[in-house]
Design a protein around this motif. Structure first.
Motif, PDB file in Angstrom:
ATOM      1  N   TYR A 187       0.855  -1.181   0.000  1.00 54.04           N
ATOM      2  CA  TYR A 187       0.000   0.000   0.000  1.00 54.04           C
ATOM      3  C   TYR A 187       0.891   1.232   0.000  1.00 54.04           C
ATOM      4  O   TYR A 187       1.931   1.265   0.653  1.00 54.04           O
ATOM      5  CB  TYR A 187      -0.910   0.021   1.229  1.00 54.04           C
ATOM      6  N   THR A 236       1.143   5.720  -0.145  1.00 59.79           N
ATOM      7  CA  THR A 236       0.606   7.068  -0.105  1.00 59.79           C
ATOM      8  C   THR A 236       1.150   7.744  -1.350  1.00 59.79           C
ATOM      9  O   THR A 236       2.362   7.764  -1.571  1.00 59.79           O
ATOM     10  CB  THR A 236       1.047   7.816   1.158  1.00 59.79           C
ATOM     11  N   VAL A 252      -2.815  14.397  -2.207  1.00 66.01           N
ATOM     12  CA  VAL A 252      -2.306  13.181  -1.586  1.00 66.01           C
ATOM     13  C   VAL A 252      -3.439  12.169  -1.554  1.00 66.01           C
ATOM     14  O   VAL A 252      -4.565  12.498  -1.188  1.00 66.01           O
ATOM     15  CB  VAL A 252      -1.811  13.460  -0.148  1.00 66.01           C
ATOM     16  N   ARG A 262      -4.176   8.262  -0.105  1.00 65.40           N
ATOM     17  CA  ARG A 262      -3.654   7.238   0.796  1.00 65.40           C
ATOM     18  C   ARG A 262      -4.270   5.867   0.500  1.00 65.40           C
ATOM     19  O   ARG A 262      -5.370   5.773  -0.010  1.00 65.40           O
ATOM     20  CB  ARG A 262      -3.916   7.637   2.237  1.00 65.40           C
ATOM     21  N   ARG A 263      -3.503   4.846   0.853  1.00 61.62           N
ATOM     22  CA  ARG A 263      -3.947   3.448   0.791  1.00 61.62           C
ATOM     23  C   ARG A 263      -4.320   2.990  -0.617  1.00 61.62           C
ATOM     24  O   ARG A 263      -5.426   2.507  -0.866  1.00 61.62           O
ATOM     25  CB  ARG A 263      -5.075   3.194   1.775  1.00 61.62           C
ATOM     26  N   GLU A 312       4.520  16.303   1.876  1.00 63.85           N
ATOM     27  CA  GLU A 312       3.345  17.046   1.431  1.00 63.85           C
ATOM     28  C   GLU A 312       3.700  18.518   1.202  1.00 63.85           C
ATOM     29  O   GLU A 312       3.282  19.123   0.211  1.00 63.85           O
ATOM     30  CB  GLU A 312       2.200  16.913   2.432  1.00 63.85           C
TER      31      GLU A 312
END
Length: 141
Positions: A34, A36, A52, A54-55, A85
């Motif tokens: 996984y 980001t 961004v 995620r997962r 970020e």
């Protein structure tokens, strides 16, 4: 904890269209890890905005195109991860500024990844030669 930073690209809509690039962070170095994902997307004004996600699996398809490939840039520590970020947002601002100077038809979203990788390499947070490797990655088609 050590994380892995990847450049990931996705197939373009045509042979002359640009590929979409993202930077992905994983804690494992395999295809089903996984991630980001950090990327820039063009908004309705033509400017790039950082975002961004995620997962997502490292090798998942992206709404802009099918998974095309990836390259491991190196290991990063938690301090870099916490700053990524901000790096992405700053790089998007720099690219937008440069694109305004170049003109509307010569914008380049790939510069965003170059800015981030150059910054991390200059700060000795990525191995020397990382930027040179990114510059060889497929951009079109």
């Amino acid at each position: 904890m050590v994380a892995y930073l990847w450049l990931v690209w996705y197939d373009a809509a045509s042979k002359v269209s640009p590929k979409h690039w993202t930077l992905a962070v994983t804690y494992e170095a395999h295809d089903r890890a996984y991630a980001t994902v950090y990327e820039v997307m063009s908004d309705n004004t033509g400017e790039y905005r950082s975002r961004v996600i995620r997962r997502v699996h490292l090798t998942s398809n992206h709404p802009s195109g099918a998974y095309g490939g990836r390259m491991l840039l190196g290991e990063i520590n938690d301090n870099v991860l916490r700053s990524l970020e901000a790096y992405s947002e700053t790089a998007a601002e720099l690219v937008n500024s440069q694109n305004r100077k170049r003109g509307q038809n010569s914008s380049n979203c790939h510069d965003w990844a170059h800015v981030i990788v150059r910054s991390l390499e200059d700060a000795m947070l990525l191995p020397q030669g990382s930027l040179a490797r990114v510059e060889k990655c497929p951009r079109v088609g």
